[in-house]
Write a protein that holds these residues in place. Sequence first.
Motif, PDB file in Angstrom:
ATOM      1  N   ASP A 108       0.831  -1.196   0.000  1.00  0.00           N
ATOM      2  CA  ASP A 108       0.000   0.000   0.000  1.00  0.00           C
ATOM      3  C   ASP A 108       0.874   1.258   0.000  1.00  0.00           C
ATOM      4  N   ARG A 109       1.953   1.210   0.764  1.00  0.00           N
ATOM      5  CA  ARG A 109       2.875   2.355   0.829  1.00  0.00           C
ATOM      6  C   ARG A 109       3.485   2.652  -0.537  1.00  0.00           C
ATOM      7  N   GLU A 110       3.696   1.589  -1.340  1.00  0.00           N
ATOM      8  CA  GLU A 110       4.284   1.756  -2.678  1.00  0.00           C
ATOM      9  C   GLU A 110       3.216   1.881  -3.768  1.00  0.00           C
ATOM     10  N   LYS A 111       1.965   2.113  -3.340  1.00  0.00           N
ATOM     11  CA  LYS A 111       0.854   2.365  -4.271  1.00  0.00           C
ATOM     12  C   LYS A 111       0.623   1.207  -5.262  1.00  0.00           C
ATOM     13  N   ALA A 112       0.624   0.003  -4.739  1.00  0.00           N
ATOM     14  CA  ALA A 112       0.321  -1.164  -5.575  1.00  0.00           C
ATOM     15  C   ALA A 112      -1.153  -1.141  -5.979  1.00  0.00           C
ATOM     16  N   ASP A 113      -1.418  -1.545  -7.222  1.00  0.00           N
ATOM     17  CA  ASP A 113      -2.803  -1.600  -7.701  1.00  0.00           C
ATOM     18  C   ASP A 113      -3.477  -2.906  -7.287  1.00  0.00           C
ATOM     19  N   TYR A 114      -2.719  -4.004  -7.373  1.00  0.00           N
ATOM     20  CA  TYR A 114      -3.248  -5.326  -7.037  1.00  0.00           C
ATOM     21  C   TYR A 114      -2.274  -6.044  -6.109  1.00  0.00           C
ATOM     22  N   PHE A 115      -2.814  -6.992  -5.345  1.00  0.00           N
ATOM     23  CA  PHE A 115      -1.986  -7.807  -4.459  1.00  0.00           C
ATOM     24  C   PHE A 115      -2.401  -9.268  -4.627  1.00  0.00           C
ATOM     25  N   LEU A 116      -1.467 -10.108  -5.070  1.00  0.00           N
ATOM     26  CA  LEU A 116      -1.734 -11.531  -5.245  1.00  0.00           C
ATOM     27  C   LEU A 116      -1.615 -12.241  -3.895  1.00  0.00           C
ATOM     28  N   VAL A 117      -2.706 -12.846  -3.467  1.00  0.00           N
ATOM     29  CA  VAL A 117      -2.791 -13.475  -2.136  1.00  0.00           C
ATOM     30  C   VAL A 117      -2.825 -14.992  -2.277  1.00  0.00           C
TER      31      VAL A 117
END
Length: 348
Positions: free
Chosen positions: A293-302
Amino acid sequence: MAVMKKSWMRRHWLTLLSGVLVVLFVAAYLKPWPYMLYGPGSAEPVHPRVETGHKLEEKGQLLFTTVSTYSNPNIFSIIYARISKRMDVKPESEATGGATNMEAYRNLLAWMRDSSEANALLAAYTAMKKPIDVQEQGVIVYALLPESKAREGGLQEGDIINAVDGTAAKTVTELSGFLQNKKAGDKVTVSGTRGEKTFKATVELIKMPSGDRIGIGFQNETVLKVTAPDPVKFDFADTGGPSAGLMMTLEIIAQLNGEDLTRGYNIAGTGTISADGTVGLIGGINYKLMAADREKADYFLVPYNAKNSSNWDLAQKTVKDLKLKPKLVKVSTLQEALDFLRKLDPKA
């Protein structure tokens, strides 16, 4: 004289008290405690850390995420971590899984990282249906069983065994075969590598808790050396653990295929990778999400497992509680991750 001493102490009581408090403060600051602090780590591009000999310009970034850990903190750091919503505190014994010592724990983490790189190569080349060379190098001591007497003999977690009584034993099968004619109470000398050094330990064999087998008493896995036909190099020496496996694999495939899988987005993620492409669960996903979130990610693969949704559940809770921006994506396999990325519309 007694009257003079009492009078001096009364006059300087504030100075004396201040001195005592300073000494106590310094002592508390310097004293280490057997705990481990956890917090958000980094969300860094994988691209600069993976070289394949194939050039690829990515409009976005594949980000691998980490957890920040700090061992033996002072009391002030512990108090701060207890109060913070973005940190956690665990006893060192719990954080290291009961490893013999911190050296053993670090060696185990280093092997996990190396194993993750090997599995990333295997998974990538398997997905692309390309051949790759695999050689067995030894047997890792992943965790000593409670019944094992090997710890007393000097064996510890993270040790890589490649010989028993001078005979090569580079696979679990070879090691078990050597021990099958032994009996409980017999002693054998195992040798191999411990981090950058070599080791030798004489250990007493036990009857294994399950079945009638005789063994040393540890959870094990064969150490593999994987050599790709392409000049693939990794630069993850400053990290530990296996959780960057999925993102490494995606980057290898992207470079070798000349395919920008990012589609212009910042795609963060985590998850171990198996040779068959299975994505495994990891720890600290809440802290990794904070870093993304701090690096402004658009998506996160979980990582997602139908029988164990702990990663997914914690990821959803973290995003909701902290109002984080990355959109969560379930992935159980490498193919699911590839399918998701390839179906993304390019970012405007």
